[in-house]
Design a protein around this motif. Structure first.
Motif, short mmCIF file in Angstrom:
data_model
loop_
_atom_site.label_atom_id
_atom_site.label_comp_id
_atom_site.label_asym_id
_atom_site.label_seq_id
_atom_site.Cartn_x
_atom_site.Cartn_y
_atom_site.Cartn_z
N LEU A 1 3.60 6.09 0.37
CA LEU A 1 3.48 4.64 0.37
C LEU A 1 4.26 4.04 1.54
N VAL B 1 6.08 -2.34 -6.87
CA VAL B 1 5.29 -3.56 -7.10
C VAL B 1 3.86 -3.42 -6.59
N ASN B 2 3.60 -2.41 -5.77
CA ASN B 2 2.24 -2.25 -5.24
C ASN B 2 1.98 -0.79 -4.94
N GLU B 3 1.45 -0.10 -5.94
CA GLU B 3 1.20 1.33 -5.75
C GLU B 3 -0.03 1.59 -4.88
N LEU B 4 -0.70 0.52 -4.46
CA LEU B 4 -1.83 0.68 -3.54
C LEU B 4 -1.43 0.45 -2.08
N ALA B 5 -0.14 0.24 -1.85
CA ALA B 5 0.35 0.07 -0.47
C ALA B 5 0.50 1.44 0.18
N TRP B 6 -0.60 2.14 0.28
CA TRP B 6 -0.59 3.50 0.81
C TRP B 6 -0.24 3.52 2.30
N GLN C 1 6.46 -1.86 1.81
CA GLN C 1 6.17 -3.01 0.97
C GLN C 1 5.73 -2.63 -0.45
N ALA C 2 5.62 -1.33 -0.72
CA ALA C 2 5.28 -0.91 -2.08
C ALA C 2 6.39 -1.24 -3.07
N TYR C 3 7.62 -1.35 -2.57
CA TYR C 3 8.78 -1.63 -3.43
C TYR C 3 9.39 -2.98 -3.08
#
Length: 357
Positions: A278, A289-294, A281-283
């Motif tokens: 990730l 907060v955004n597990e799709l921020a790959w 910005q995932a955390y």
């Protein structure tokens, strides 16, 4: 003889400044390097203390001579760089020539559009038609000049690769030329005047160098800083980092099994993700907060977001996350590339927390 006092011999200058008047007068590399005056210059360039002077003289001359001669002279300079000469001397001149030559060829270049492709955008169809029309408008007796310029670009790619991948300053200057990068991208995709070698400069442009790449492992509350050198893209980085994590797994407190993978090579050009990789910005606030921020694998490593001024990758324990695999991204495209990641230090708990805020 000092560098400032060095002058190219008159017979060599006369030859280099005489442009070919027809396709038959063009030199191939074999013919060029068999010329006695070129042989003498190359031999002099290999003498102790003479290499930089010869390269400087060649750099000054390159803009003045015909592309056929200039590309071959640059090729000689690239050979000297491969033998250990300073890659920064000739690079600015070659960089400038590449830009000029591609600008001259661009009107004849467009991405091919199938006549039956109903999904093609109107501007793509028009660009293809315009490129074809411009080439047809070139008188038959002058088409060899376009072909010669195309061949010169193909030859120039070779010394450019030698210099871009042997000097990070050259690579930074190459990347900083946004107009040239956009042009290389367009012309690399064109089908009206296709290039075979330009693709390698596109690969070089996608490589990343990060002196301090931050890797955070939230499950263990640990992380580390690594130096990434000439990494092709995100997928390449994941493979190299997963090897590094396995080596330091005990100190990092990693509990999940990490695959014991061989170093990437032509015969070992595929891998799978041991983590869900990730971006920063995932955390936020210490929480996912955004597990799709790959971290997208096909993108350059430098495309990932920064935090606290550092490029950051977060390795999340995979669990039931989407399985990711890749192939065709791990090999080196040039002998001088030397892609690797090197461990620098562990993150403190306070640093780990700060990168997850």
């Amino acid at each position: 003889m000092t560098q400032s006092a060095f002058e190219l011999p008159p017979d060599l200058l006369a030859f280099l400044r005489s442009p070919p008047a027809s396709a038959a007068e063009r030199d191939t590399p074999d013919v060029f390097f068999d010329r006695p005056e070129i042989g003498r210059l190359y031999a002099q360039a290999q003498e102790p203390g003479q290499t930089e002077a010869v390269l400087s003289a060649c750099a000054a001359l390159l803009p003045e001579v015909h592309p056929n001669r200039a590309s071959l002279l640059a090729l000689m300079g690239g050979a000297l760089v491969e033998d250990g000469a300073d890659p920064a001397i000739l690079f600015p001149a070659c960089h400038a020539l590449l830009d000029v030559w591609l600008q001259e060829l661009e009107p004849y270049c467009a991405e091919e559009v199938d006549e039956d492709d109903d999904e093609a955008e109107p501007e793509e169809v028009q660009a293809w038609a315009d490129a074809q029309a411009r080439m047809k408008a070139v008188p038959q007796e002058r088409r060899w000049e376009v072909e010669t310029l195309q061949q010169a670009v193909e030859l120039l790619v070779l010394p450019m690769m030698a210099m871009v991948l042997r000097d990070e300053r050259n690579h930074r200057a190459f990347l900083a030329d946004d107009a040239l990068q956009a042009r290389i991208y367009r012309l690399n995709r064109n089908g009206s005047l296709p290039f075979e070698q330009l693709h390698y400069l596109w690969l070089a442009a996608n490589m990343s160098y990060e002196d301090e790449l931050v890797v955070v492992l939230p499950a263990s509350g640990t992380g580390f800083v690594a130096r990434a050198h000439a990494v092709n893209n995100g997928f390449h980085a994941f493979t190299l980092l997963q090897n590094l994590i396995r080596e330091h797994g005990q100190a990092l407190g990693v509990r999940q099994a990490i695959v014991d993978r061989a170093p990437p090579s032509e015969d070992n050009d595929s891998d799978t993700a041991d983590f869900l990789w990730l971006q920063a910005q995932a955390y936020a606030g210490g929480e996912l907060v955004n597990e799709l921020a790959w971290s997208w694998g096909e993108a350059p490593l430098r495309a990932n977001a920064q935090k606290h001024g550092k490029r950051v990758l977060i390795g999340l324990d995979k669990g039931d996350a989407c399985s990711r695999s890749w192939a065709g991204f791990l090999g080196a495209c040039h002998d001088a590339q030397n892609p690797h990641v090197a461990f620098k230090r562990y993150l403190t708990p306070e640093e780990v927390a700060s990168y997850l805020q």
